[in-house]
Design a protein around this motif. Structure first.
Motif, PDB file in Angstrom:
ATOM      1  N   TYR A  65      43.905  40.877   3.908  1.00 58.53           N
ATOM      2  CA  TYR A  65      43.692  42.080   5.074  1.00 58.53           C
ATOM      3  C   TYR A  65      43.063  42.720   5.127  1.00 58.53           C
ATOM      4  N   ILE A  66      42.416  42.845   6.785  1.00 58.30           N
ATOM      5  CA  ILE A  66      40.701  43.876   6.925  1.00 58.30           C
ATOM      6  C   ILE A  66      41.600  44.373   7.795  1.00 58.30           C
ATOM      7  N   SER A  67      41.155  45.977   7.495  1.00 56.84           N
ATOM      8  CA  SER A  67      40.886  46.750   8.368  1.00 56.84           C
ATOM      9  C   SER A  67      39.927  46.752   9.328  1.00 56.84           C
ATOM     10  N   LEU A  68      39.620  47.400  10.311  1.00 53.95           N
ATOM     11  CA  LEU A  68      38.954  47.809  11.227  1.00 53.95           C
ATOM     12  C   LEU A  68      38.845  48.950  11.645  1.00 53.95           C
ATOM     13  N   GLY A  69      37.916  50.110  11.487  1.00 55.46           N
ATOM     14  CA  GLY A  69      37.363  51.087  12.170  1.00 55.46           C
ATOM     15  C   GLY A  69      37.880  51.539  13.286  1.00 55.46           C
ATOM     16  N   SER A  70      37.622  50.404  14.404  1.00 57.10           N
ATOM     17  CA  SER A  70      38.072  51.073  15.930  1.00 57.10           C
ATOM     18  C   SER A  70      39.409  50.480  15.383  1.00 57.10           C
ATOM     19  N   ALA A  71      40.208  49.506  15.387  1.00 57.68           N
ATOM     20  CA  ALA A  71      41.648  49.594  15.063  1.00 57.68           C
ATOM     21  C   ALA A  71      42.976  50.421  14.958  1.00 57.68           C
ATOM     22  N   VAL A  72      41.922  51.187  13.354  1.00 57.50           N
ATOM     23  CA  VAL A  72      42.361  53.070  13.121  1.00 57.50           C
ATOM     24  C   VAL A  72      42.205  53.938  13.900  1.00 57.50           C
ATOM     25  N   SER A  73      41.237  54.089  14.913  1.00 52.21           N
ATOM     26  CA  SER A  73      41.024  55.633  15.309  1.00 52.21           C
ATOM     27  C   SER A  73      39.948  54.697  16.660  1.00 52.21           C
ATOM     28  N   GLY A  74      40.739  55.709  17.568  1.00 51.42           N
ATOM     29  CA  GLY A  74      40.109  55.288  18.881  1.00 51.42           C
ATOM     30  C   GLY A  74      38.842  56.832  18.953  1.00 51.42           C
ATOM     31  N   THR A  75      38.436  57.399  18.278  1.00 51.69           N
ATOM     32  CA  THR A  75      37.649  59.055  17.953  1.00 51.69           C
ATOM     33  C   THR A  75      36.159  57.879  17.651  1.00 51.69           C
ATOM     34  N   LEU A  76      35.320  58.942  17.852  1.00 52.68           N
ATOM     35  CA  LEU A  76      33.757  59.106  18.104  1.00 52.68           C
ATOM     36  C   LEU A  76      33.517  59.671  16.763  1.00 52.68           C
ATOM     37  N   ASN A  77      34.379  60.306  15.667  1.00 50.85           N
ATOM     38  CA  ASN A  77      33.973  60.712  14.338  1.00 50.85           C
ATOM     39  C   ASN A  77      33.373  59.202  13.395  1.00 50.85           C
ATOM     40  N   PHE A  78      32.637  58.513  13.568  1.00 48.82           N
ATOM     41  CA  PHE A  78      32.502  57.702  12.319  1.00 48.82           C
ATOM     42  C   PHE A  78      32.452  57.774  10.800  1.00 48.82           C
ATOM     43  N   TRP A  79      32.864  58.911  10.416  1.00 53.03           N
ATOM     44  CA  TRP A  79      32.934  59.016   8.995  1.00 53.03           C
ATOM     45  C   TRP A  79      34.588  59.657   8.915  1.00 53.03           C
ATOM     46  N   ARG A  80      35.004  60.262   9.955  1.00 55.23           N
ATOM     47  CA  ARG A  80      36.281  60.011   9.259  1.00 55.23           C
ATOM     48  C   ARG A  80      36.980  57.869   9.744  1.00 55.23           C
TER      49      ARG A  80
END
Length: 558
Positions: free
Chosen positions: A161-176
């Motif tokens: 499995y690979i989780s992508l940051g852009s898929a789990v949240s549409g907000t700009l906060n890179f850290w979160r």
């Protein structure tokens, strides 16, 4: 009829709700290692006399994933970052990471290409990982590099499995967003086991109604979607208890709710009958994420918490070593103390006394030890509530109203639900010198919350006024903008229109809509504004479909 199932660390609960009444309530032991067996037992007892075709919807919650986090049993994650220049997340994320070359600018344009050899090096560094997470700064405006790196990881390491940051949240906060992607991968396997067992159980019992999982914000999502994005369901158990309280107890005073289960206690704060939300996203194990959630805190203290003496001192939790001795376990627990103290009546009372005798000091009776255990357990919960209230006072404020009214939260009630609430919640209330209520049905509050949760869907509208088009990914829609001066308010109105259409297609009613994300930024060419990039995400507001007006005693509640 609505079927709600809650799979907790100790018990699996099921309820059937019809016309505002709980007509069946079931509580059976969760069978660790054989989750399916416990789910089938609960399902069989709940469905006695009910045709499976009468079930209109199945909604789920579980504390299995929350407990995995509390007990530190998540999977190792190969975390690969594309932070771009000038960004260092060292010490701000929950695990080691591999920093890759590559960057996207604020408009979504590729500035530096990622390096395939560096991805190979990262895979060698993460040989013990079969789940990965990839997160890039500004990936929500262009996920190209996250997708490219994921392809290379898949070709090199062949992870599950690979989780992508852009898929789990549409907000700009890179850290979160990065922390969200990490935890999404870390709990993926555990949630997958839960989902597979639920699907098997329902199929074996011919229940074909649509299946939803509660999200941390009290909304719902289809089980199939939750399997790809389990981080949204991390706090589904606590969210279910919040909704259960909302449906079962009418209270408009400031209150603390305690869902005291077998492994954890979930704490929520209420103001004017509404649970408070985590303003910018949930904290998971102390790390901020972009997961929208009720403001909750989970502490590793429940009825099954392990009670022992260490160097003569009484210790409780956070780990559990199986069920209470009264229920066949071999280690003393808080539940054993509650039985001896007369605050619970289940299992083998003789074994509960043996448990308290094991941890008693030389001059203590089992009854005195039981009272001490319960006081110590309540003290741990109270300290966690106090820490939560301290966080509330210390939270940054951004509005004049918040500065003026930023007083410490003062509870007027304690509301207890969950199997151990009857024994421990009154002790916590006593520390605040406020009344305590344990509403009817408290033992199955999570399953009730799941059953009556309002179905929710959301859409995200993105517009580029310079190019003159907008997209709605959930609908596969890309159309030209018809208005010349299209702004954020127009985007909100258009998003609501499409949300209503999507809800109509899904046979869902739209009683209330809320905005999850609304942002715009200007595109500048030379010294002039050339257009705007606008994002607006809206969803049907979470809540309950109905208040519960009564409980049948049908079913088997321990």
């Amino acid at each position: 009829m609505l079927l709600g199932i809650d799979v907790g660390g100790t018990f699996t609960d099921a309820v059937v709700v019809a016309a505002g009444k709980v007509i069946v309530q079931v509580k059976t032991p969760t069978t660790h290692g054989q989750l399916l067996a416990g789910i089938l037992t609960a399902l069989d007892k709940a469905m006695i006399g009910i045709d499976s075709g009468e079930i209109e919807r199945v909604a789920l919650s579980t504390t299995i994933v929350t407990n995995t986090l509390v007990e530190g049993k998540t999977d190792p994650v190969g975390l690969c970052l594309l932070p771009g220049p000038g960004m260092d997340l060292s010490g701000m994320i929950p695990a080691k990471s591999y920093r890759l070359a590559g960057s996207i600018d604020h408009r979504g344009r590729e500035v530096v290409e990622p390096d395939r050899l560096a991805v190979h090096d990262a895979c060698r560094d993460f040989t013990d990982c079969d789940v990965f997470a990839v997160s890039g700064k500004f990936s929500v405006r262009n996920p190209k590099q996250e997708l490219q790196v994921a392809r290379w990881i898949r070709e090199t390491a062949d992870p599950n499995y690979i989780s992508l940051g852009s898929a789990v949240s549409g907000t700009l906060n890179f850290w979160r967003r990065t922390n969200s992607a990490y935890y999404n991968a870390a709990v993926w396997r555990q949630f997958g086991v839960f989902a597979a067992d639920i699907e098997t159980a329902l199929a074996q019992r011919d229940v074909t109604a649509p299946v939803y999982v509660l999200k941390a914000d009290g909304g719902t999502m289809p089980l199939a979607a939750a399997k790809e994005q389990p981080v949204e369901a991390i706090f589904t158990g606590p969210a279910a208890s919040v909704l259960g309280i909302m449906a079962m107890h009418d209270n408009h005073l400031p209150a603390i709710s305690l869902d005291i289960g077998g492994t954890t206690t979930d704490i929520a704060l209420w103001q004017e009958g509404v649970p408070l939300f985590a303003a910018r996203g949930a904290n998971i194990s102390g790390y901020p994420t972009a997961v929208r959630a009720f403001w909750l805190k989970s502490v590793g203290l429940g009825g099954d918490s392990f009670v022992r003496r260490e160097n003569g001192k009484l210790k409780i939790g956070p780990m559990r070593r199986g069920p209470a001795m009264a229920m066949g376990g071999d280690q003393p627990t808080v539940s054993d103390a509650m039985i001896v103290a007369g605050k619970a009546s289940f299992g083998d009372e003789t074994r509960a006394y043996e448990a308290m005798t094991q941890v008693a000091a030389s001059d203590q009776t089992p009854q005195e030890t039981a009272r001490m255990v319960m006081e110590a357990a309540a003290e741990i919960i109270w300290q966690s509530v106090e820490a939560m209230l301290d966080e509330q006072v210390a939270a940054p404020v951004y509005r004049v109203e918040d500065v003026v009214h930023s007083n410490r939260f003062l509870p007027r009630w304690v509301i207890g639900v969950g199997g151990a609430a009857g024994g421990l919640a009154p002790l916590v209330a006593k520390k605040y010198q406020v009344p305590c209520v344990v509403p009817e049905g408290a033992m199955v509050a999570n399953a009730v919350g799941a059953a009556v949760a309002r179905p929710t869907i959301d859409i995200t509208l993105r517009a580029d006024t310079a190019q003159g088009y907008f997209t709605i990914a959930e609908l596969g829609l890309r159309q030209r903008l018809t208005k010349q001066h299209f702004g954020l308010a127009d985007a909100g109105e258009l998003a609501s229109q499409y949300l209503s259409e999507r809800a109509k297609q899904a046979a869902m009613s739209v009683s209330e809509v809320e905005t999850l994300q609304a942002e715009e930024f200007n595109l500048v060419r030379g010294f002039s504004t050339a257009g705007k990039i606008i994002t607006c995400r809206r969803q049907i507001k979470p809540g309950v479909l109905m208040n519960i007006s009564g409980f049948s005693q049908k079913g088997a509640v321990l």
